[in-house]
Design an enzyme around this catalytic site. Structure first.
Site, short mmCIF file in Angstrom:
data_model
loop_
_atom_site.label_atom_id
_atom_site.label_comp_id
_atom_site.label_asym_id
_atom_site.label_seq_id
_atom_site.Cartn_x
_atom_site.Cartn_y
_atom_site.Cartn_z
N LYS A 153 22.54 40.01 41.23
CA LYS A 153 22.45 39.85 39.80
C LYS A 153 21.09 41.07 39.71
O LYS A 153 20.23 40.27 39.13
CB LYS A 153 22.14 38.61 39.48
CG LYS A 153 23.45 37.51 39.11
CD LYS A 153 23.08 36.42 40.09
CE LYS A 153 22.73 35.88 37.94
NZ LYS A 153 23.81 36.16 37.22
C1 LIG Z 1 28.84 38.93 36.29
C2 LIG Z 1 29.15 37.70 36.41
N1 LIG Z 1 30.17 37.39 37.16
C3 LIG Z 1 30.02 36.21 37.59
C4 LIG Z 1 29.28 35.70 37.64
C5 LIG Z 1 29.48 33.83 37.64
O1 LIG Z 1 28.87 33.45 39.70
P1 LIG Z 1 28.31 32.10 39.77
O2 LIG Z 1 28.84 31.39 39.46
O3 LIG Z 1 27.52 32.51 40.50
O4 LIG Z 1 26.71 31.94 38.34
C6 LIG Z 1 27.63 35.42 36.46
C7 LIG Z 1 26.75 34.89 36.59
O5 LIG Z 1 26.50 33.87 37.13
C8 LIG Z 1 27.46 36.82 36.06
O6 LIG Z 1 26.44 37.56 35.46
#
Ligand SMILES: Cc1ncc(COP(=O)(O)O)c(C=O)c1O
Length: 304
Positions: A153
Site C-alpha cells: 500500500k
Molecule cells: C486499493 C485497495 N484494495 C483493497 C483493499 C482491501 O484490503 P484489506 O481487506 O486488506 O483492507 C484496500 C484496503 O486496504 C485498498 O486500499
C-alpha cells in the site's frame, strides 16, 4: 477521549505528532500505509484488533519494495499497536493507521540515502461506505501491477484511487469500480470486489492489479468453511457486474458492503442478496470476537 500516536519511538498525544514540510514522503509518495480495524464488542467491553499480524506482514513486505528498514519485528509492531489502542480507551469502532515512511527532510526523487521511520495512530471510525453502495465504473484505471506490487500500500500510488473516488462522488455514486488498463474489473478505491454467479463467489485474480486484501482472504475462507461456497479467482468482464446475482465490496474500512447498483443498473433485484447477507452476518460476529472458532484472528486489547 484523547487520541494518541506512536511517533519518533514514543507515545504522544496525536495533536503533538507532526512532521516537517520537507519530509521526503510528502513530496514523492515514498511511504507505505496500513489500515487495521479495532472492532468494539459492547457486551464484552472489549476492542478486538482484526488480523493484526497479517497487516504488519503486508507492511513489512512493502517495506522491502521501498527499501524501508524498520528496527521492529512484526511482534514488536503488534505490541506497540496494542499498547497504543489501550492508552486511547475508546469504546467504539476504531481505525488504526500505521505508516512506514522516508523521513529525511531532503529533496530529490530517490529511495536511497534517506532515513526511515514508522508511526501509528488511532482514530474512532464508524462505517466507511453506506449500507448499500451505488457504484460507477471509473474512467481512471488501476495501474499495471509492475507499477503496483499487489501486496504494497504505497501512498504515492493512491492518487489514481483518489481521482476515481472523487469522480464517482461527483457523478452521484458512493464508490468507484476501477478497471485494469486492459479493461477487466480490478477493485474499488479501497476495497476488493466479489460477484455471486450461479451461486459461487467470483473475484478478480491477483494478476488483475488488485491489492490482495486481508478481508478478501477472510471472506474466501468464511465462505468455504461456513457456507461451503467456493471462490473462483479469475478475470472479470465489466458486463458481468451488471448481470451478477449479487455483488459486494470487502475491505478493512468498508467491511462487507453490498453493492446495490453499478452504472445505474440494479444488481439482482436491487435487494441485498442472500449470500451477501449470510456472509455479512458471519463476518460481523467473527470480527467482534463472537465466534470462538476464529479468535486467532482477533487480538483483545483491554486487560480485564
Ligand atoms: C486499493 C485497495 N484494495 C483493497 C483493499 C482491501 O484490503 P484489506 O481487506 O486488506 O483492507 C484496500 C484496503 O486496504 C485498498 O486500499
Amino acid at each position: 477521549m484523547p487520541s494518541y500516536a506512536y511517533f519518533h519511538n514514543q507515545f504522544v498525544p496525536l495533536s503533538e505528532a507532526k512532521i516537517g514540510v520537507m519530509t521526503h514522503c510528502i513530496h514523492y509518495g515514498t511511504a507505505l500505509f496500513e489500515g487495521i480495524r479495532g472492532n468494539w464488542n459492547s457486551q464484552q467491553k472489549q476492542i478486538y484488533l482484526f488480523r493484526l499480524k497479517e497487516h504488519y506482514e503486508r507492511l513489512l513486505n512493502g517495506c522491502r519494495v521501498l527499501t524501508i528498514n524498520l528496527p521492529y519485528s512484526i511482534d514488536e509492531l503488534c505490541q506497540i499497536t496494542i499498547e497504543l489502542v489501550e492508552r486511547c480507551r475508546f469504546q467504539e469502532d476504531i481505525y488504526v493507521r500505521p505508516l512506514a515512511y522516508k523521513s529525511s527532510e531532503a529533496l530529490g526523487v530517490r529511495l536511497h540515502d534517506l532515513d526511515n521511520d514508522f508511526l501509528v495512530f488511532v482514530i474512532p471510525w464508524g462505517p466507511y461506505l453506506p449500507d448499500e453502495a451505488k457504484c460507477g465504473i471509473s474512467s481512471w484505471r488501476r495501474p499495471d501491477d509492475n507499477v503496483i506490487p499487489p501486496q504494497a500500500k504505497i501512498t504515492g500510488l493512491y492518487v489514481n484511487n483518489a481521482l476515481a473516488k472523487t469522480e464517482a462522488l461527483e457523478n452521484g455514486f458512493d464508490e468507484a469500480i476501477m478497471l485494469t488498463p486492459d479493461g477487466y474489473v480490478s477493485e474499488g478505491t479501497g476495497e476488493n470486489i466479489f460477484l455471486v454467479i450461479k451461486g459461487k463467489l467470483v473475484t478478480p485474480a491477483s494478476y488483475n492489479n488488485i491489492l490482495i486484501g486481508i478481508t478478501r482472504d477472510t471472506v474466501i475462507k468464511l465462505a468455504q468453511n461456513e457456507l461451503g461456497i467456493e471462490t473462483i479467482e479469475r478475470q472479470v468482464n465489466r458486463s458481468e457486474l451488471y448481470t451478477a446475482e449479487e455483488c459486494f465490496f470487502t475491505g478493512t474500512a468498508a467491511h462487507i458492503t453490498p453493492i446495490a447498483e453499478v452504472d445505474h443498473r440494479k444488481i439482482g433485484n436491487g435487494e441485498i442478496g442472500e449470500i451477501t447477507k449470510k456472509l455479512h452476518k458471519i463476518y460481523s460476529n467473527v470480527i467482534r470476537g463472537n465466534n470462538p472458532k476464529y479468535l486467532d484472528w482477533c487480538t483483545a486489547v483491554y486487560k480485564k
